[in-house]
Scaffold this motif. Structure first.
Motif, PDB file in Angstrom:
ATOM      1  N   GLY A 174      29.264  46.157  33.906  1.00 24.43           N
ATOM      2  CA  GLY A 174      29.187  44.702  33.820  1.00 24.43           C
ATOM      3  C   GLY A 174      29.863  44.111  35.036  1.00 24.43           C
ATOM      4  N   TRP A 175      30.636  43.047  34.818  1.00 23.54           N
ATOM      5  CA  TRP A 175      31.429  42.481  35.898  1.00 23.54           C
ATOM      6  C   TRP A 175      32.723  43.270  36.045  1.00 23.54           C
ATOM      7  CZ3 TRP A 175      28.241  39.778  38.502  1.00 23.54           C
ATOM      8  CH2 TRP A 175      27.298  38.952  37.873  1.00 23.54           C
ATOM      9  N   GLY A 221      35.976  41.435  33.662  1.00 20.52           N
ATOM     10  CA  GLY A 221      35.803  40.712  32.410  1.00 20.52           C
ATOM     11  C   GLY A 221      34.391  40.230  32.197  1.00 20.52           C
ATOM     12  N   ALA A 222      34.274  39.103  31.503  1.00 23.14           N
ATOM     13  CA  ALA A 222      32.972  38.633  31.039  1.00 23.14           C
ATOM     14  C   ALA A 222      32.227  37.782  32.056  1.00 23.14           C
ATOM     15  CB  ALA A 222      33.146  37.840  29.746  1.00 23.14           C
ATOM     16  N   SER A 223      32.871  37.400  33.135  1.00 27.66           N
ATOM     17  CA  SER A 223      32.224  36.531  34.116  1.00 27.66           C
ATOM     18  C   SER A 223      32.512  37.021  35.527  1.00 27.66           C
ATOM     19  CB  SER A 223      32.698  35.079  33.942  1.00 27.66           C
ATOM     20  OG  SER A 223      34.098  35.005  34.089  1.00 27.66           O
ATOM     21  N   ASP A 226      32.995  40.224  42.680  1.00 31.82           N
ATOM     22  CA  ASP A 226      31.624  40.481  42.241  1.00 31.82           C
ATOM     23  C   ASP A 226      30.618  39.790  43.159  1.00 31.82           C
ATOM     24  OD1 ASP A 226      32.023  41.808  39.411  1.00 31.82           O
ATOM     25  OD2 ASP A 226      33.321  40.051  39.398  1.00 31.82           O
ATOM     26  N   HIS A 244      21.879  37.115  37.261  1.00 30.75           N
ATOM     27  CA  HIS A 244      22.689  35.991  36.790  1.00 30.75           C
ATOM     28  C   HIS A 244      22.056  34.693  37.302  1.00 30.75           C
ATOM     29  CE1 HIS A 244      26.076  33.169  36.656  1.00 30.75           C
ATOM     30  NE2 HIS A 244      26.647  33.974  35.779  1.00 30.75           N
TER      31      HIS A 244
END
Length: 202
Positions: A146-147, A150-152, A157, A193
């Motif tokens: 993922g990232w 965390g979530a964002s 990134d 994204h």
């Protein structure tokens, strides 16, 4: 507010995606420092991309400074982790990604020279630095699904994905995507994204 520059520049695109992530509204004016030099110079005598023209007429250049300014105007979470150890790692990874962008740009400019003006030793050195940057990032992205923090997305990134996309756009013959599967997969996810997809590099 206008962000001026071509999105095929990793620095312009990095700034544009960061502004969107931070919720800072802007208009993008696609302008080349080469093909539109005179027009660009009338806006910014430095003819430097990216240039952010604020509503009060103030001009900001350099992607890092534009992003820093935007962070102070945003009520959204910062693009850098607040945890000290995570922030240090994010800064390190962002620096490597910016180095990869820089080396890719150098190869593009070197390729514009006539063959008799090219310095093969210099080209080999820059290519080696570019490989070194992506070797480091490939190891860092092993096991990342993922990232990074965390979530964002964070600035690390953004910078990694934008650098990789730019390199594949301009010097894919130097950096074979098959040799960097973690980077390729990470960047592919990032490009899905909405704030990346809204600002394609071409």
């Amino acid at each position: 507010m206008e962000l001026i520059g071509m999105l095929d520049s990793p620095y312009v695109r990095r700034a544009a995606i960061s502004l969107r992530l931070l919720g800072i509204p802007f208009e993008h004016r696609s302008m080349s420092v080469f093909r539109h030099f005179d027009e660009f110079q009338r806006i910014n005598p430095l003819v430097k991309a990216p240039t952010l023209v604020l509503d009060d007429g103030c001009m900001l250049t350099e992607s890092g400074l534009i992003i820093d300014w935007a962070q102070t105007k945003s009520d959204r979470p910062a693009l850098m982790p607040t945890d000290a150890a995570h922030r240090q790692r994010a800064l390190r990874l962002t620096g490597i990604a910016l180095a990869a962008s820089e080396k890719s740009v150098q190869l593009v400019y070197e390729d514009k020279r006539t063959p008799d003006k090219r310095d093969e030793g210099w080209i080999a050195r820059v290519q080696g630095q570019l490989h070194a940057a992506y070797d480091l990032l490939e190891r860092e992205l092993h096991g990342v699904n993922g990232w990074l923090f965390g979530a964002s997305p964070t600035q690390a990134d953004v910078s990694i994905a934008v650098a990789w996309g730019f390199t594949q756009l301009v010097v894919a013959d130097v950096i074979d995507a098959k040799a960097y599967p973690h980077l390729a997969a990470f960047s592919q996810r990032a490009e899905q994204h909405p704030d990346f997809a809204a600002l394609p590099p071409v």
